[in-house]
Design an enzyme around this catalytic site. Structure first.
Site, PDB file in Angstrom:
ATOM      1  N   CYS A  17      -5.505  14.410   7.257  1.00  0.00           N
ATOM      2  CA  CYS A  17      -4.322  14.001   8.005  1.00  0.00           C
ATOM      3  C   CYS A  17      -3.080  14.007   7.119  1.00  0.00           C
ATOM      4  CB  CYS A  17      -4.536  12.612   8.612  1.00  0.00           C
ATOM      5  SG  CYS A  17      -3.234  12.175   9.768  1.00  0.00           S
ATOM      6  N   SER A  64       8.121  13.748  12.839  1.00  0.00           N
ATOM      7  CA  SER A  64       6.809  14.377  12.836  1.00  0.00           C
ATOM      8  C   SER A  64       6.981  15.882  12.742  1.00  0.00           C
ATOM      9  CB  SER A  64       6.087  14.029  14.136  1.00  0.00           C
ATOM     10  OG  SER A  64       5.004  14.898  14.357  1.00  0.00           O
TER      11      SER A  64
END
Length: 587
Positions: free
Chosen positions: A129, A489
């Protein structure tokens, strides 16, 4: 095969395995079922970010077993350990996101401490991640040991069922978690039913693996190959494919070769390698977060490679890989089109690659590319002479609103839409901005300013995906712009400027903006400015009451806020390679 011999007198593990004084230490190893032969071989840390927090990490424990097999095949002794992750898809849009960026430092620190404490000789690090990838690579470079990085792989794309209520535009394309965040905006604006939202959330993420678009995880996975720490083509295969295990085994064998040749992480991660990595981010329309993580990795090696340097490379690199969120395809498609090696081969054709950089295979980038027979498919990977746009998908900005710089992703935005001027609409936090967006309490043509979200002021430099995705979901993504001292993001779409520095907590100009001030974002010329004189800004600075007080007065996030440095240098928390007085392997 003849057993390979290693000289333990030059390896850190001699401190825990060799000589009569280490009998107590060896007794611990015997307690774990190790043989005498295994004890006296090189000890290789196999570090994973496995947990049950999110699909990004759930397959890492299986892949670690494959790595261990490869280490054993190379006559090494693997010692598996885990570290934390904070997964942004779960942490997004609430207080949990403050933990995300600090987790990068915690990962690097805990891997370093585990390696040092047990005197391991080399590392194979597996991560899945966003922050775990740079965190793991930072630890490798900090320790400067033989190192191989393995990405856990991307998630498979989702498919929406053709059932009543699911809009047609969801049916004939691959879905990612980005679509779910944007679906929330559509549901809030009344163009998507809650029942349809319920259907979509069950199919958008169908497997293990990290977010499938060219968001931060896949961007940094591409970086791991481009920078040389991962074996070529190892990052592309989706996580559920059990054939990924072949890359795990190969990575375990490779680290043993690196020990034998004494090739260490900083032999691989050089200034030229960092420049190669930035090229790959630019040409794939990668995440703006690379502008934070590449300087942080460089810092571990004592290399000054700041946001300006990253953006300089972005500026003159063609954007020619058509990936979400700005484009059409996902990581699985890039893998099937030949992956990062084919992308780098196109860069080489244009003379935009340093070919002499060492890689984890023990061969140079140029030598590895000579083995690549595939060519650009013209669909996912365009030929570099016919790019999507002539400059990179990410652009750096500077001006009186961002003296230390800022960054914006322009992949998928037409050039005529890359200049935006409008009145500021100032919010003191993401929550305030999200509430206004949810209530549609903002106007077309405004520049939404979200401040107090930097590394120190947030604290934690949160990503703004919930807010930006809601704006996109309301059909306003091209009608407003957004700037923040926080982050975005990798899945963010629209004209969104992040990493504005200095941040508000440090008294940067973003702290002084008032609603109604006219802001210009010019991604064509790389400018972020506010229509205020130097005198007016100085006057406001003199009257500035100081940083906003946060609710974090103790604990890990408080500690991070006290020591974190400037965004443009990577938001790092220690002096880095330049200040070192010893090398771990030389102790």
């Amino acid at each position: 095969m003849l057993k390979r011999q290693f000289d333990k007198s030059k390896l850190p593990s001699r401190h825990v395995t060799e000589g009569p004084a280490r009998a107590p230490h060896r007794s611990y190893y015997y307690a774990m079922g190790m043989t005498e032969e295994e004890i006296h071989q090189p000890l290789v840390g196999v570090a994973t970010c496995w947990n049950e927090a999110a699909p990004c990490n759930i397959a890492l424990n299986r892949q670690a077993q494959a790595v261990k097999m490869g280490v054993k095949q190379g006559f090494g002794t693997p010692r598996e350990f885990t570290t934390i992750t904070v997964t942004d898809g779960i942490a997004m849009g609430h207080e949990g996101m403050r933990s995300s960026l600090p987790s990068r430092e915690a990962i690097a620190d805990t891997v370093e401490l585990t390696m040092r404490g047990h005197c391991y000789d080399a590392i194979v690090g597996l991560a899945g991640c966003d922050k775990s990838l740079p965190g793991m690579m930072m630890a490798m470079v900090r320790l400067n040991i033989p190192s191989v990085f393995v990405y856990g792989g991307s998630i498979l794309p989702g498919k929406a069922p053709n059932v009543p209520g699911v809009p047609e535009d969801f049916l004939n394309r691959d879905l990612t978690v980005q679509d779910m965040f944007e679906a929330v905006g559509r549901q809030q604006s009344g163009t998507l039913s809650e029942a349809a939202l319920d259907v979509l959330e069950r199919v958008a993420c169908p497997s293990a693996g990290a977010c499938g678009g060219q968001f931060t995880a896949n961007t940094m996975a591409c970086v791991s190959e481009a920078i040389g720490l991962a074996l070529f083509n190892s990052s592309g295969m989706p996580a559920p494919y059990e054939s990924r295990d072949q890359y795990g085994e190969a990575s375990g064998r490779a680290v043993m070769d690196l020990i034998e040749k004494n090739i260490r992480a900083r032999d691989v991660v050089t200034l030229k390698a960092l420049e190669n990595a930035a090229r790959v981010v630019a040409c794939t329309g990668g995440s703006t977060n690379a502008g934070l993580h590449l300087p942080a990795i460089a810092h571990e090696a004592g290399i000054e490679f700041y946001l300006d340097d990253v953006c300089e490379i972005f500026r003159d690199t063609p954007y020619f890989v058509d990936l979400k969120p700005g484009g059409t395809y996902v990581a699985k498609d890039l893998y099937e089109a030949g992956g990062v090696p084919v992308v780098m081969k196109e860069l080489r054709k244009a003379g935009l690659l340093h070919e002499d950089c060492m890689t984890a295979s023990g061969y140079s980038i140029g030598e590895e590319l000579d083995k690549v027979s595939r060519e650009a498919d013209g669909k996912v990977i365009y030929p570099i002479e016919n790019p999507i746009t002539k400059t990179g998908g990410v652009v750096g900005l500077k001006g009186n609103l961002a003296p230390q710089g800022a960054i914006v992703k322009v992949a998928g935005i037409e050039q005529e839409q890359q200049v935006f001027t409008g009145p500021a609409r100032v919010f003191e936090s993401e929550e305030d901005a999200f509430a206004a967006v949810k209530a549609r309490d903002y106007k077309e043509g405004e520049v939404i300013v979200i401040r107090n979200e930097g590394p120190a002021g947030g604290p934690g430099m949160r990503e703004m995906l919930a807010t930006t995705a809601a704006i996109s979901g309301q059909g306003m993504g091209k009608k407003v712009a957004l700037i923040t001292d926080g982050r975005f993001s990798g899945a963010t779409r629209g004209f969104c400027v992040g990493h504005v520095g200095p941040e508000a907590a440090h008294g940067g100009p973003i702290a002084l903006i008032q609603s109604g001030d006219v802001i210009t974002i010019d991604a064509v010329n790389g400018v972020l400015s506010v229509d205020l004189s130097d005198e007016e800004l100085a006057s406001r600075k003199a009257a500035w009451p100081g940083p906003r007080e946060t609710i974090y007065a103790s604990g890990a996030i408080w500690k991070y806020a006290q020591i974190v440095g400037e965004t443009y240098k990577g938001a790092v928390t220690h002096p880095g390679g330049k200040a070192e007085k010893h090398g771990y392997m030389d102790l």
